[in-house]
Scaffold this motif. Structure first.
Motif, PDB file in Angstrom:
ATOM      1  N   GLN A  79       0.828  -1.207   0.000  1.00 33.60           N
ATOM      2  CA  GLN A  79       0.000   0.000   0.000  1.00 33.60           C
ATOM      3  C   GLN A  79       0.867   1.264   0.000  1.00 33.60           C
ATOM      4  O   GLN A  79       0.581   2.223  -0.719  1.00 33.60           O
ATOM      5  CB  GLN A  79      -0.936  -0.002   1.204  1.00 33.60           C
ATOM      6  N   ALA A  80       1.941   1.282   0.779  1.00 35.17           N
ATOM      7  CA  ALA A  80       2.827   2.451   0.831  1.00 35.17           C
ATOM      8  C   ALA A  80       3.478   2.692  -0.530  1.00 35.17           C
ATOM      9  O   ALA A  80       3.552   3.838  -0.994  1.00 35.17           O
ATOM     10  CB  ALA A  80       3.887   2.267   1.913  1.00 35.17           C
ATOM     11  N   CYS A  81       3.930   1.635  -1.189  1.00 36.66           N
ATOM     12  CA  CYS A  81       4.532   1.789  -2.518  1.00 36.66           C
ATOM     13  C   CYS A  81       3.509   2.291  -3.534  1.00 36.66           C
ATOM     14  O   CYS A  81       3.828   3.134  -4.371  1.00 36.66           O
ATOM     15  CB  CYS A  81       5.141   0.471  -2.983  1.00 36.66           C
ATOM     16  N   ALA A  82       2.285   1.785  -3.446  1.00 33.12           N
ATOM     17  CA  ALA A  82       1.236   2.245  -4.363  1.00 33.12           C
ATOM     18  C   ALA A  82       0.959   3.733  -4.172  1.00 33.12           C
ATOM     19  O   ALA A  82       0.806   4.472  -5.143  1.00 33.12           O
ATOM     20  CB  ALA A  82      -0.044   1.429  -4.149  1.00 33.12           C
ATOM     21  N   GLY A  88       4.320   9.989  -7.685  1.00 30.60           N
ATOM     22  CA  GLY A  88       5.629  10.073  -8.311  1.00 30.60           C
ATOM     23  C   GLY A  88       6.780  10.191  -7.324  1.00 30.60           C
ATOM     24  O   GLY A  88       7.800  10.787  -7.643  1.00 30.60           O
ATOM     25  N   GLY A  89       6.616   9.652  -6.118  1.00 33.79           N
ATOM     26  CA  GLY A  89       7.669   9.697  -5.109  1.00 33.79           C
ATOM     27  C   GLY A  89       7.793  11.031  -4.398  1.00 33.79           C
ATOM     28  O   GLY A  89       8.723  11.235  -3.633  1.00 33.79           O
ATOM     29  N   ASP A  90       6.847  11.943  -4.619  1.00 33.61           N
ATOM     30  CA  ASP A  90       6.863  13.260  -3.979  1.00 33.61           C
ATOM     31  C   ASP A  90       6.127  13.162  -2.639  1.00 33.61           C
ATOM     32  O   ASP A  90       4.898  13.142  -2.596  1.00 33.61           O
ATOM     33  CB  ASP A  90       6.198  14.293  -4.881  1.00 33.61           C
ATOM     34  N   PHE A  91       6.872  13.136  -1.549  1.00 37.35           N
ATOM     35  CA  PHE A  91       6.274  12.960  -0.227  1.00 37.35           C
ATOM     36  C   PHE A  91       5.362  14.126   0.155  1.00 37.35           C
ATOM     37  O   PHE A  91       4.390  13.944   0.881  1.00 37.35           O
ATOM     38  CB  PHE A  91       7.364  12.760   0.820  1.00 37.35           C
TER      39      PHE A  91
END
Length: 144
Positions: A79-82, A88-91
């Protein structure tokens, strides 16, 4: 001195998470197929109480690898990776939950991320007013 040892341990985890997936990588012979079609995505996420990562001792740390498959010590890695792929990896772009009400009790929580996201170096730090605000703003990424 204890803070230095804890940060050294956190940096060691970061190095293991970032470099671990890369240790098996070898340069392919000319004409050979590459060993992986995925850019590495390996992160170390930490949380701790306080207002600044420089003075906070990490209380919890997990690893999260998102390519080629979700894995690591994160309890909800898939779920965290999704969620991270969705932004796009932007926290900072993680979608906050709209249906959560948090108190305004100030008990700051710092989250940090060190590692690689799709082949690019990542370093992230953010302070939230309390754990409820952190959970509401970051979904499952920092839910550990």
């Amino acid at each position: 001195m204890r803070n230095t040892a804890r940060w050294a341990a956190a940096l060691g985890l970061t190095a293991a998470a970032v470099c671990g997936p890369l240790t098996g990588a070898a340069v392919a012979a000319p004409g050979a197929a590459p060993s992986s079609l995925y850019a590495p995505s390996a992160l170390v996420l930490t949380t701790g109480h306080g207002s600044d990562a420089a003075t906070v001792t990490p209380e919890r740390a997990v690893t999260l690898t998102c390519a080629p498959t979700a894995s690591g010590t994160h309890p909800a890695a898939v779920q965290a990776c999704a969620e991270l792929r969705g932004v796009g990896g932007d926290f900072d772009a993680l979608k906050p939950s709209g249906d959560v009400w948090c108190t305004k009790l100030y008990d700051p929580v710092v989250v940090t991320v060190q590692g690689v996201w799709q082949g690019k170096r990542v370093s992230y730090e953010r302070t939230f007013g309390n754990a409820c605000a952190k959970d509401a703003a970051t979904g499952s990424v920092f839910a550990f």
